[in-house]
Design an enzyme around this catalytic site. Structure first.
Site, PDB file in Angstrom:
ATOM      1  N   HIS A  36     -20.676  13.742 -41.013  1.00  0.00           N
ATOM      2  CA  HIS A  36     -19.696  14.733 -41.443  1.00  0.00           C
ATOM      3  C   HIS A  36     -19.551  15.894 -40.454  1.00  0.00           C
ATOM      4  O   HIS A  36     -20.484  16.680 -40.262  1.00  0.00           O
ATOM      5  CB  HIS A  36     -20.120  15.252 -42.830  1.00  0.00           C
ATOM      6  N   ASP A  37     -18.380  15.972 -39.812  1.00  0.00           N
ATOM      7  CA  ASP A  37     -17.951  17.150 -39.043  1.00  0.00           C
ATOM      8  C   ASP A  37     -18.944  17.600 -37.971  1.00  0.00           C
ATOM      9  O   ASP A  37     -19.144  18.809 -37.774  1.00  0.00           O
ATOM     10  CB  ASP A  37     -17.662  18.319 -39.984  1.00  0.00           C
ATOM     11  N   LYS A 123     -10.022  14.764 -41.141  1.00  0.00           N
ATOM     12  CA  LYS A 123     -10.407  15.441 -42.380  1.00  0.00           C
ATOM     13  C   LYS A 123      -9.657  16.770 -42.501  1.00  0.00           C
ATOM     14  O   LYS A 123      -9.679  17.589 -41.587  1.00  0.00           O
ATOM     15  CB  LYS A 123     -11.915  15.656 -42.381  1.00  0.00           C
TER      16      LYS A 123
END
Length: 323
Positions: A36-37, A123
């Site tokens: 994630h990110d 995202k």
């Protein structure tokens, strides 16, 4: 409205984890890893070469290596740079304009950057499910477990875990492969996840669970030839033609159109998810094959040579032939 400067803090360990309310077990055939990110914009808020960043990167590397070995899909989420205010929506009010349009802030951290085999997800909101096709991608592959690592634990990671839970996807919140604004925020995220929507666990425990499950399947899925092998357990006859038909089914093409030496990724556009699906089909049939092995030789001829060798090793008396 810029990101806060994050001071070093100790990465949580086994003894620091909250008590889980459920006892789900991660399964390599059901799971997806979400990284994630892990972009420079976010990681630059931390103190370099200090906890929790050192452990964060090391543990994500370990998770990614495990997933490659077991054929588990790996998905990277990343926010786009240079978003217009209407694209940012209410994020603009809390965080300002976010990542700029230059190459540096939006790139992935080098140590855990994706490979060509991994999937990239643009995202737009806290949760990786919002305004994306993450749910559809998982559903198409019959996968209903999401292993979450990356940053920030109490924002995007936690909101993604919560939404996964609400979609009947089992989240696994990898405590020592997450990082946050502070130790307090990190622990808050772990506690909420454990009590409301997920299993919290360490990288070591998750890898052990995944590999133990894989070994159990491998040990019981293929009986030695002639030793208690039932028709239900028997490996179906595999030929070059049936392999071609399986690939054609994944591509939704006529099998006769696919040449033995066609590059299935570059020419036919076969993506990582579908290669993983084929690897899973073959493993269910009793062939110990990984996603990495298939991805490294993406032609029918290469795959048939590889599979033929494995069939000879696993079942010396196995009757197979090419068509």
């Amino acid at each position: 409205m810029a990101l806060p400067k994050i001071l070093p803090y100790p990465m949580p360990g086994e003894a620091d984890l909250p008590k889980n309310k459920v006892a789900w077990t991660a399964d390599h055939s059901r799971a997806v890893l979400l990284i994630h990110d892990m972009q420079q914009y976010f990681i630059d808020a931390f103190t370099p070469d200090q906890s929790p960043v050192v452990e964060l990167i090391a543990h994500i590397q370990k998770l990614r290596s495990c997933c490659a070995e077991l054929g588990i899909p790996v998905i990277y989420s990343a926010q786009p740079g240079g978003q217009a205010p209407e694209q940012r929506g209410l994020l603009q009010d809390f965080w300002g304009s976010g990542i700029n349009d230059g190459p540096y802030q939006k790139r992935f951290v080098d140590e855990v950057a994706p490979t060509e085999r991994d999937l990239l997800l643009t995202k737009w909101r806290y949760s990786a499910f919002q305004k994306t096709n993450l749910h559809e991608m998982m559903r198409e592959q019959g996968r209903d477990q999401l292993m979450i690592c990356g940053i920030y634990a109490h924002i995007g990671c936690l909101l993604t875990a919560t939404e996964a839970f609400m979609k009947d996807i089992q989240p696994f919140f990898i405590a020592d492969a997450l990082a946050d604004f502070s130790e307090e925020k990190h622990r808050l995220a772990l506690t909420y996840a454990a009590e409301r929507c997920a299993v919290t666990l360490t990288t070591e425990r998750l890898v052990a669970s995944l590999t133990q499950g894989q070994h159990t399947v491998s040990e019981h899925s293929v009986a030695p030839s002639g030793e208690g092998e039932s028709s239900a357990d028997a490996l179906p006859l595999l030929t070059l033609q049936t392999l071609r038909e399986n690939v054609a089914d994944l591509l939704q093409e006529q099998s006769s159109n696919i040449g033995e030496d066609d590059h299935l990724i570059e020419y036919w556009g076969l993506d990582s998810i579908r290669i993983m699906s084929l690897a899973e089909r073959l493993r269910r049939g009793g062939i110990d094959i990984s996603f990495v092995e298939l991805a490294e030789r993406p032609t029918l001829a290469g795959w048939w040579e590889l599979l033929s060798d494995k069939l000879c090793l696993s079942r010396p008396n196995y009757d197979y032939y090419t068509v």
